[in-house]
Write an enzyme that holds these catalytic residues in place. Structure first.
Site, PDB file in Angstrom:
ATOM      1  N   SER A  45       0.829  -1.212   0.000  1.00 35.19           N
ATOM      2  CA  SER A  45       0.000   0.000   0.000  1.00 35.19           C
ATOM      3  C   SER A  45       0.858   1.254   0.000  1.00 35.19           C
ATOM      4  O   SER A  45       0.374   2.343  -0.339  1.00 35.19           O
ATOM      5  CB  SER A  45      -0.927   0.008   1.216  1.00 35.19           C
ATOM      6  OG  SER A  45      -0.202  -0.228   2.411  1.00 35.19           O
ATOM      7  N   ASP A  83       4.522  -7.402   2.882  1.00 34.76           N
ATOM      8  CA  ASP A  83       3.927  -7.793   1.617  1.00 34.76           C
ATOM      9  C   ASP A  83       5.004  -8.188   0.609  1.00 34.76           C
ATOM     10  O   ASP A  83       6.075  -7.561   0.544  1.00 34.76           O
ATOM     11  CB  ASP A  83       3.139  -6.629   1.014  1.00 34.76           C
ATOM     12  CG  ASP A  83       1.702  -6.587   1.480  1.00 34.76           C
ATOM     13  OD1 ASP A  83       1.213  -7.604   1.994  1.00 34.76           O
ATOM     14  OD2 ASP A  83       1.070  -5.534   1.319  1.00 34.76           O
ATOM     15  N   LYS A 111       3.403 -11.817   3.287  1.00 37.94           N
ATOM     16  CA  LYS A 111       1.998 -11.889   2.890  1.00 37.94           C
ATOM     17  C   LYS A 111       1.899 -11.986   1.377  1.00 37.94           C
ATOM     18  O   LYS A 111       2.537 -11.214   0.661  1.00 37.94           O
ATOM     19  CB  LYS A 111       1.198 -10.685   3.398  1.00 37.94           C
ATOM     20  CG  LYS A 111      -0.285 -10.724   2.996  1.00 37.94           C
ATOM     21  CD  LYS A 111      -1.110  -9.751   3.812  1.00 37.94           C
ATOM     22  CE  LYS A 111      -0.912  -8.306   3.425  1.00 37.94           C
ATOM     23  NZ  LYS A 111      -1.359  -8.009   2.028  1.00 37.94           N
ATOM     24  N   GLU A 180      -9.970  -9.105   2.975  1.00 38.67           N
ATOM     25  CA  GLU A 180     -10.206  -7.693   2.687  1.00 38.67           C
ATOM     26  C   GLU A 180     -11.499  -7.523   1.903  1.00 38.67           C
ATOM     27  O   GLU A 180     -11.715  -8.175   0.877  1.00 38.67           O
ATOM     28  CB  GLU A 180      -9.043  -7.102   1.895  1.00 38.67           C
ATOM     29  CG  GLU A 180      -9.235  -5.627   1.554  1.00 38.67           C
ATOM     30  CD  GLU A 180      -8.009  -4.950   0.987  1.00 38.67           C
ATOM     31  OE1 GLU A 180      -8.108  -3.758   0.623  1.00 38.67           O
ATOM     32  OE2 GLU A 180      -6.951  -5.598   0.914  1.00 38.67           O
TER      33      GLU A 180
END
Length: 264
Positions: A45, A83, A111, A180
């Site tokens: 992100s 991530d 992840k 999510e």
């Protein structure tokens, strides 16, 4: 006392909710960890939050390694999850090499976004000592396949498939599932169906843990505010106080509230 995978498992067994937040630098990592956040996520992100891109796809491994190493220096006991960027785990060999980079930088877990096709990759990582979080539902790296950022699993067919995928990935070795933007009833079903801890974002209050982007929960979101976001700084007089309020709200299961969740 440092948070580990076993800590998260104990939370699930006891029915105690735990908190996660993103951090991308040493300063925020220290503030977040000292406020009692259990898991720090260095999310791709950062491509949108820090770099100004319109998706997470441009983020590179070198950038992720840099931010992981920065977060490690400020961390005071949280579990660090990192991530793996777009297409850095497209093959098992690539996943092993790139996960090793993140673990060497100081991550405790990586992840991955995807469904049952990740089983072999997760198994290979797990066998070699790399803890894995499997990200299901709205997976931002698939934004072009989804045709935008949309709630996933609203119809029964796709809901059943997501439950099946979650079970298969845990059986393959996934230590944590992240959901999510899925309907709250589906997230509850998945949380009950798997032994691994389940973290939600836009997935209702019945998951084992909650995660938000730190900028969102501090009310400094640019552009459209996601439904699942709450500005905790609006009710606090400091960043530290806002994060502590978030931690307490997650533990007490007062966040997310009804207005932050999606229906089937």
């Amino acid at each position: 006392m440092a948070v580990t995978i076993n800590t998260l498992r104990e939370y699930k067994q006891k029915g105690e909710a735990f908190s996660a937040l993103t951090s991308y630098d040493s300063t925020f990592a220290q503030i977040v960890s000292e406020a009692g956040v259990d898991v720090i996520l260095i999310g791709d992100s950062l491509g949108m939050v820090l770099q100004g891109h319109d998706s997470t796809l441009p983020v590179t491994m070198d950038q992720m390694v840099y931010h992981v190493s920065s977060v490690v220096k400020g961390n005071r006991g949280s579990l660090i999850m990192a991530d793996m960027p777009f297409m850095t785990y497209g093959t098992v060999d690539a996943a092993l090499e790139n996960a090793a980079e993140l673990m060497r930088a100081g991550a405790h877990m990586v992840k991955l976004e995807g469904t049952a096709w990740m089983k072999d990759t997760i198994h290979a990582l797990s066998e070699r000592g790399v803890p894995v979080c499997a990200h299901l539902g709205l997976t931002p790296q698939f934004v072009n396949k989804f045709g935008g950022y949309k709630v996933q699993g609203r119809d029964e067919k796709h809901a059943e498939l997501m439950i099946e995928h979650a079970c298969e990935l845990v059986a393959a070795g996934a230590d944590v599932i992240l959901l999510e933007c899925v309907p709250a009833p589906l997230a509850a079903r998945i949380t009950q169906a798997v032994q691994a801890p389940v973290i939600g974002i836009g997935a209702g209050a019945d998951t084992d843990g909650q995660v938000l982007v730190v900028h969102d929960m501090l009310g400094i979101t640019t552009g459209r505010k996601p439904r699942f976001v709450k500005n905790f700084l609006a009710e606090s007089d400091s960043v530290q106080g806002a994060i502590e309020a978030y931690v307490n709200a997650v533990r007490n299961r007062t966040f997310p509230a009804e207005e932050h969740t999606f229906k089937a």
